[in-house]
Design a protein around this motif. Structure first.
Motif, PDB file in Angstrom:
ATOM      1  N   GLY A 218      22.365  48.992  26.012  1.00 44.50           N
ATOM      2  CA  GLY A 218      22.907  48.027  26.952  1.00 44.50           C
ATOM      3  C   GLY A 218      22.030  47.792  28.163  1.00 44.50           C
ATOM      4  O   GLY A 218      22.532  47.483  29.253  1.00 44.50           O
ATOM      5  N   ILE A 219      20.726  47.931  28.004  1.00 45.85           N
ATOM      6  CA  ILE A 219      19.774  47.701  29.090  1.00 45.85           C
ATOM      7  C   ILE A 219      18.861  46.552  28.719  1.00 45.85           C
ATOM      8  O   ILE A 219      18.873  46.070  27.586  1.00 45.85           O
ATOM      9  CB  ILE A 219      18.931  48.968  29.379  1.00 45.85           C
ATOM     10  CG1 ILE A 219      18.130  49.346  28.125  1.00 45.85           C
ATOM     11  CG2 ILE A 219      19.827  50.120  29.828  1.00 45.85           C
ATOM     12  CD1 ILE A 219      17.174  50.507  28.329  1.00 45.85           C
ATOM     13  N   GLU A 220      18.035  46.099  29.674  1.00 42.10           N
ATOM     14  CA  GLU A 220      17.065  45.037  29.429  1.00 42.10           C
ATOM     15  C   GLU A 220      15.666  45.635  29.566  1.00 42.10           C
ATOM     16  O   GLU A 220      15.104  45.700  30.652  1.00 42.10           O
ATOM     17  CB  GLU A 220      17.246  43.900  30.426  1.00 42.10           C
ATOM     18  CG  GLU A 220      16.350  42.699  30.162  1.00 42.10           C
ATOM     19  CD  GLU A 220      16.651  41.986  28.850  1.00 42.10           C
ATOM     20  OE1 GLU A 220      15.687  41.579  28.181  1.00 42.10           O
ATOM     21  OE2 GLU A 220      17.846  41.859  28.507  1.00 42.10           O
ATOM     22  N   PRO A 221      15.072  46.117  28.454  1.00 40.95           N
ATOM     23  CA  PRO A 221      13.758  46.745  28.533  1.00 40.95           C
ATOM     24  C   PRO A 221      12.694  45.762  29.013  1.00 40.95           C
ATOM     25  O   PRO A 221      12.770  44.549  28.772  1.00 40.95           O
ATOM     26  CB  PRO A 221      13.481  47.184  27.095  1.00 40.95           C
ATOM     27  CG  PRO A 221      14.828  47.249  26.447  1.00 40.95           C
ATOM     28  CD  PRO A 221      15.626  46.160  27.095  1.00 40.95           C
ATOM     29  N   GLU A 222      11.679  46.298  29.679  1.00 44.32           N
ATOM     30  CA  GLU A 222      10.543  45.497  30.141  1.00 44.32           C
ATOM     31  C   GLU A 222       9.405  45.646  29.146  1.00 44.32           C
ATOM     32  O   GLU A 222       9.064  46.755  28.737  1.00 44.32           O
ATOM     33  CB  GLU A 222      10.084  45.982  31.518  1.00 44.32           C
ATOM     34  CG  GLU A 222       8.853  45.236  32.034  1.00 44.32           C
ATOM     35  CD  GLU A 222       8.304  45.841  33.321  1.00 44.32           C
ATOM     36  OE1 GLU A 222       7.256  45.370  33.800  1.00 44.32           O
ATOM     37  OE2 GLU A 222       8.927  46.799  33.834  1.00 44.32           O
ATOM     38  N   LEU A 223       8.829  44.521  28.768  1.00 50.80           N
ATOM     39  CA  LEU A 223       7.697  44.538  27.843  1.00 50.80           C
ATOM     40  C   LEU A 223       6.431  44.241  28.622  1.00 50.80           C
ATOM     41  O   LEU A 223       6.251  43.138  29.145  1.00 50.80           O
ATOM     42  CB  LEU A 223       7.896  43.506  26.728  1.00 50.80           C
ATOM     43  CG  LEU A 223       6.801  43.444  25.649  1.00 50.80           C
ATOM     44  CD1 LEU A 223       6.654  44.792  24.945  1.00 50.80           C
ATOM     45  CD2 LEU A 223       7.113  42.352  24.637  1.00 50.80           C
ATOM     46  N   GLN A 224       5.540  45.223  28.717  1.00 51.77           N
ATOM     47  CA  GLN A 224       4.268  45.061  29.415  1.00 51.77           C
ATOM     48  C   GLN A 224       3.178  44.756  28.392  1.00 51.77           C
ATOM     49  O   GLN A 224       2.944  45.544  27.477  1.00 51.77           O
ATOM     50  CB  GLN A 224       3.909  46.324  30.194  1.00 51.77           C
ATOM     51  CG  GLN A 224       4.798  46.588  31.395  1.00 51.77           C
ATOM     52  CD  GLN A 224       4.326  47.776  32.212  1.00 51.77           C
ATOM     53  OE1 GLN A 224       3.357  48.455  31.865  1.00 51.77           O
ATOM     54  NE2 GLN A 224       5.005  48.038  33.321  1.00 51.77           N
ATOM     55  N   VAL A 225       2.546  43.600  28.547  1.00 49.44           N
ATOM     56  CA  VAL A 225       1.514  43.184  27.602  1.00 49.44           C
ATOM     57  C   VAL A 225       0.214  43.923  27.906  1.00 49.44           C
ATOM     58  O   VAL A 225      -0.243  43.966  29.044  1.00 49.44           O
ATOM     59  CB  VAL A 225       1.289  41.667  27.671  1.00 49.44           C
ATOM     60  CG1 VAL A 225       0.146  41.251  26.763  1.00 49.44           C
ATOM     61  CG2 VAL A 225       2.573  40.930  27.302  1.00 49.44           C
ATOM     62  N   SER A 226      -0.363  44.518  26.869  1.00 50.36           N
ATOM     63  CA  SER A 226      -1.615  45.242  27.015  1.00 50.36           C
ATOM     64  C   SER A 226      -2.370  45.172  25.699  1.00 50.36           C
ATOM     65  O   SER A 226      -1.783  45.284  24.622  1.00 50.36           O
ATOM     66  CB  SER A 226      -1.358  46.709  27.391  1.00 50.36           C
ATOM     67  OG  SER A 226      -2.565  47.456  27.353  1.00 50.36           O
ATOM     68  N   ASP A 227      -3.677  44.999  25.782  1.00 52.69           N
ATOM     69  CA  ASP A 227      -4.517  44.948  24.592  1.00 52.69           C
ATOM     70  C   ASP A 227      -5.297  46.246  24.409  1.00 52.69           C
ATOM     71  O   ASP A 227      -6.318  46.275  23.714  1.00 52.69           O
ATOM     72  CB  ASP A 227      -5.497  43.770  24.677  1.00 52.69           C
ATOM     73  CG  ASP A 227      -4.775  42.433  24.652  1.00 52.69           C
ATOM     74  OD1 ASP A 227      -3.747  42.349  23.959  1.00 52.69           O
ATOM     75  OD2 ASP A 227      -5.234  41.483  25.315  1.00 52.69           O
ATOM     76  N   ARG A 228      -4.807  47.315  25.003  1.00 54.29           N
ATOM     77  CA  ARG A 228      -5.520  48.596  24.886  1.00 54.29           C
ATOM     78  C   ARG A 228      -5.465  49.139  23.454  1.00 54.29           C
ATOM     79  O   ARG A 228      -6.251  50.005  23.079  1.00 54.29           O
ATOM     80  CB  ARG A 228      -4.927  49.619  25.849  1.00 54.29           C
ATOM     81  CG  ARG A 228      -3.557  50.126  25.473  1.00 54.29           C
ATOM     82  CD  ARG A 228      -3.056  51.205  26.423  1.00 54.29           C
ATOM     83  NE  ARG A 228      -2.737  50.660  27.722  1.00 54.29           N
ATOM     84  CZ  ARG A 228      -2.228  51.383  28.718  1.00 54.29           C
ATOM     85  NH1 ARG A 228      -2.028  52.694  28.537  1.00 54.29           N
ATOM     86  NH2 ARG A 228      -1.927  50.834  29.865  1.00 54.29           N
ATOM     87  N   ALA A 229      -4.534  48.659  22.659  1.00 61.94           N
ATOM     88  CA  ALA A 229      -4.404  49.078  21.266  1.00 61.94           C
ATOM     89  C   ALA A 229      -3.907  47.902  20.444  1.00 61.94           C
ATOM     90  O   ALA A 229      -3.243  47.009  20.974  1.00 61.94           O
ATOM     91  CB  ALA A 229      -3.448  50.264  21.148  1.00 61.94           C
ATOM     92  N   PRO A 230      -4.222  47.865  19.143  1.00 61.67           N
ATOM     93  CA  PRO A 230      -3.784  46.744  18.308  1.00 61.67           C
ATOM     94  C   PRO A 230      -2.299  46.766  17.993  1.00 61.67           C
ATOM     95  O   PRO A 230      -1.752  45.776  17.511  1.00 61.67           O
ATOM     96  CB  PRO A 230      -4.612  46.911  17.031  1.00 61.67           C
ATOM     97  CG  PRO A 230      -4.916  48.380  16.975  1.00 61.67           C
ATOM     98  CD  PRO A 230      -5.074  48.805  18.397  1.00 61.67           C
ATOM     99  N   ARG A 231      -1.642  47.902  18.246  1.00 63.44           N
ATOM    100  CA  ARG A 231      -0.215  48.033  17.950  1.00 63.44           C
ATOM    101  C   ARG A 231       0.515  48.573  19.174  1.00 63.44           C
ATOM    102  O   ARG A 231      -0.102  48.866  20.193  1.00 63.44           O
ATOM    103  CB  ARG A 231      -0.014  48.988  16.766  1.00 63.44           C
ATOM    104  CG  ARG A 231      -0.594  48.488  15.445  1.00 63.44           C
ATOM    105  CD  ARG A 231      -0.486  49.557  14.376  1.00 63.44           C
ATOM    106  NE  ARG A 231      -1.419  50.657  14.621  1.00 63.44           N
ATOM    107  CZ  ARG A 231      -1.308  51.873  14.094  1.00 63.44           C
ATOM    108  NH1 ARG A 231      -0.263  52.148  13.321  1.00 63.44           N
ATOM    109  NH2 ARG A 231      -2.199  52.809  14.338  1.00 63.44           N
TER     110      ARG A 231
END
Length: 338
Positions: A218-231
């Motif tokens: 029941g939370i709103e996770p934050e998605l931080q964009v990073s290209d440090r890894a392919p996955r």
């Protein structure tokens, strides 16, 4: 192996029965029929994956390869019982011309009797599964949004087109992640107040992980964009008592960090497609947890309340492509219809 070139569906049925008698196959030992819809260049990949899955779930494997929709209708087939595909009974069917649009006319007589049918698309998933009769007749439908040009958009489309019984290998790929994250709370009752996911922008596993955390906590996770890894690189949870739990991918292991405890490493391997497929074949009922996560990710509700049965919606891709070409030819310099 038996090869049949420029043949008919009736001849394929006869040849499969003869090969089964020769190899000592027993239809009652089959757990399911797996229909794989595959591009020509991925046939060997599909065979390798099905061999792994068949070791756990003996099945009849029907591989459908559609090619050259505008050419002459023709059916070529390879029949393998045992051999390189392990315990699977396999028929690889290459369909050309208009026959490719009616693959069910060849596939239906080959379904193993009295066992569930699973359709697996080892290619870019269809926009609407109901457009493919091979998906309509299936009890379970497995797609792979990661094979689409825009995996995140394809995953959202899976929510729009969802019916109970659908699943996606993107969901299977976060099984180990979900196990590690859920296991962190076996010894604490602290409520989770926030979450941060670090991943590439077009990684569908990160978006589905976000939907899972949102639907479960029941939370709103934050998605931080990073290209440090392919996955997907890491998942961090914050609790109301100030503690944090972080799972960070490092090669084929996960670094598990928790406030007040020593860091430890746990296995987090990249599994072959065959293992992922075998996991999905363990259950043949609707996956409500997946439906909740997919709905939260796409901002849609009530996915698990939709009718499980699909109605075939006929769509001729050859005519659609022709209409698109004609519209393009009529367009003016500005790109609009003249």
């Amino acid at each position: 192996m038996i090869g049949l070139w420029d043949t008919t569906g009736n001849e394929v049925v006869k040849a499969l029965a003869a090969e089964r008698r020769s190899a000592g196959g027993v239809a009652s030992g089959l757990a399911l029929t797996l229909v794989a819809v595959v591009e020509e260049k991925k046939v060997r990949e599909a065979e390798a994956a099905a061999t792994i899955a068949a070791a756990a779930h003996p099945c009849r494997l029907l591989i459908v390869v559609r090619s050259d929709l505008e050419g002459r209708s023709r059916l070529d087939a390879e029949i393998v019982v045992g051999g390189r595909l392990g315990p699977a009974e396999a028929v690889v069917m290459r369909m050309y011309g208009r026959l490719a649009l009616h693959a069910e006319s060849v596939v239906m007589p080959l379904l193993a009797p009295d066992v569930p049918v699973v359709t697996w698309w080892h290619q870019e998933p269809p926009d609407m599964i109901a457009n493919d009769f091979l998906g309509v007749v299936a009890d379970r439908r497995i797609t792979d949004s990661a094979q689409a040009y825009d995996p995140v958009a394809a995953l959202r489309q899976r929510a729009t087109d969802y019916a109970p019984g659908d699943t996606d290998l993107t969901w299977t790929r976060i099984t180990l992640w979900r196990t590690l994250v859920a296991g962190a709370f076996d010894t604490t009752d602290a409520r989770v107040t926030g979450a941060t996911i670090v991943a590439p922008a077009k990684d569908p596993t990160a978006w589905l992980m976000k939907g899972w955390l949102q639907s479960r906590l029941g939370i709103e996770p934050e998605l931080q964009v990073s290209d440090r890894a392919p996955r997907m690189h890491s998942v961090q949870l914050q609790t109301e008592n100030g503690d944090t739990v972080t799972v960070t991918r490092e090669e084929n292991t996960a670094l598990f960090s928790r406030t007040g405890q020593e860091d430890r490493y746990m296995p987090l391997p990249k599994r072959p497609v065959g293992d992922e497929l075998a996991e999905e074949l363990r259950r043949l009922d609707a996956d409500q947890i997946y439906a909740d996560a997919l709905g939260a990710m796409a901002g849609q509700t009530g996915l698990d309340h939709r009718p499980p049965m699909r109605v075939h919606v006929w769509k001729d891709p050859a005519l659609a492509a022709k209409a698109g070409d004609e519209a393009g030819a009529m367009a003016g310099p500005g790109g609009t219809a003249a």
